[in-house]
Design a protein around this motif. Sequence first.
Motif, short mmCIF file in Angstrom:
data_model
loop_
_atom_site.label_atom_id
_atom_site.label_comp_id
_atom_site.label_asym_id
_atom_site.label_seq_id
_atom_site.Cartn_x
_atom_site.Cartn_y
_atom_site.Cartn_z
N ASP A 225 80.01 -9.34 102.35
CA ASP A 225 79.90 -8.20 103.25
C ASP A 225 78.44 -7.86 103.52
OD1 ASP A 225 80.14 -5.81 104.62
OD2 ASP A 225 81.71 -5.03 103.34
N PRO A 243 91.19 -15.80 104.49
CA PRO A 243 89.98 -15.30 105.15
C PRO A 243 89.01 -14.63 104.18
CG PRO A 243 91.93 -14.73 106.43
CD PRO A 243 92.43 -15.27 105.12
N HIS A 246 85.85 -10.49 107.58
CA HIS A 246 86.76 -9.61 108.32
C HIS A 246 86.00 -8.87 109.43
CE1 HIS A 246 89.98 -10.30 105.40
NE2 HIS A 246 89.01 -10.34 104.51
N PHE A 247 86.74 -8.40 110.42
CA PHE A 247 86.16 -7.83 111.62
C PHE A 247 85.21 -6.66 111.32
CE2 PHE A 247 86.40 -4.83 115.22
CZ PHE A 247 85.85 -5.64 116.20
N ASN A 248 85.57 -5.80 110.37
CA ASN A 248 84.75 -4.62 110.10
C ASN A 248 83.42 -4.95 109.42
OD1 ASN A 248 85.64 -5.26 107.54
ND2 ASN A 248 86.65 -3.31 107.14
N SER A 271 89.19 -13.78 109.65
CA SER A 271 90.46 -13.06 109.76
C SER A 271 91.02 -13.16 111.17
CB SER A 271 90.27 -11.60 109.38
OG SER A 271 89.53 -10.92 110.38
N GLN A 272 92.33 -12.94 111.30
CA GLN A 272 92.96 -12.99 112.61
C GLN A 272 92.40 -11.93 113.54
OE1 GLN A 272 95.10 -15.32 113.92
NE2 GLN A 272 94.64 -14.19 115.79
N LYS A 273 92.03 -10.77 112.99
CA LYS A 273 91.49 -9.71 113.86
C LYS A 273 90.18 -10.16 114.50
CE LYS A 273 90.57 -4.77 114.22
NZ LYS A 273 90.53 -3.46 113.54
N ILE A 274 89.37 -10.94 113.78
CA ILE A 274 88.15 -11.47 114.39
C ILE A 274 88.50 -12.35 115.58
CG2 ILE A 274 86.16 -12.99 114.07
CD1 ILE A 274 85.98 -12.03 111.20
#
Length: 346
Positions: A225, A243, A246-248, A271-274
Amino acid sequence: MSVPVIISDEQVKKIITWPIVNEAVEEAFKAICCSADFAWLRKHNKESSADQPARTRTNINNINNHGLLFTMPGFVSNYTLNSKKYSTLGCKMVTMFKENEKRNPPLPSILANIALFNSETGQLECIIDGTEITAWRTAAASVIATKYLYFKRKNYIKEPIVAIIGCGVQGKSHSLGLCHTFPIKSIQLWNRTTEKAFSLLNCLESEKENFINKNINITVFSSIDDCVRNADIIVTSTYVDEPIIHFNMLKKDVHINAVGCGPTSHHVELSQKIYDKSILYIDHWAGASVELKDLKCNIVCEVGEAIIDQTKIPEEGISIFQSLGMAVEDVTTAQALYEAFKKQCE
């Protein structure tokens, strides 16, 4: 019949440079996309093209050992190296014998060689060790993707921060390739075992005098991070089964070179959100249709198409280059090194 030229791993290391490999890989990108039925692209690429069949896999079952042989042929026509036109026919052959490391003396478990043939006659001209080439051309693909997908944006950061996630062979080659090619402000390293990250740090420190930015700051992070949070460019070169980014964690206008893989796919690191919030670029459609068939993402085009038609370059947001690797990268790089070797021997 003449005897083919043999170029060893040691000789490759003496002649290989980032400008040589970057040019060869960029030409491969352009040629492979112009092999498709895009008349506009072929016209603007001056009709270079390529043929790259799917790789073959041969299983070797010996009494005391098990191995694999992969063959990756490729033909690239009418492309340019150092202002000269070439057509290259070649085949990379990779063997994988896991028990090699237990031998006395030990051998690498993965060995690669590239054969170059005369494209007019089919005669074997050169056999070149492909181990170093594979590491360099994979990194060069990300360098070229970064050149166009990040540095061609209107509002790019002129001296960006780079995060390297995974400090093995590809983490090292990507770090060196990016720092030799672009004015990187700082490079941030993370690895599962911290010792390997510090080993790469020491390697990069010893090379700083050769970088575009000789005052680059190099730091090891204990947290993924923290490593990626302020990064403008990210390289992921890990082997994971879920993953790790992550997007955040990301800036809003970051470019990611996703190079690593997992036990079942080439797209497990992010991640899938990315992927949901990103635009994706690939090296070639044929490989993506097989190896990325389960990936849900907005695939814009091949990198080669973005090179030729720069309206495809993103103006903002998260871009991802999903690297799969191509045989045509191997053969154009091998040709460039063969030419450099012949010139050195004059």
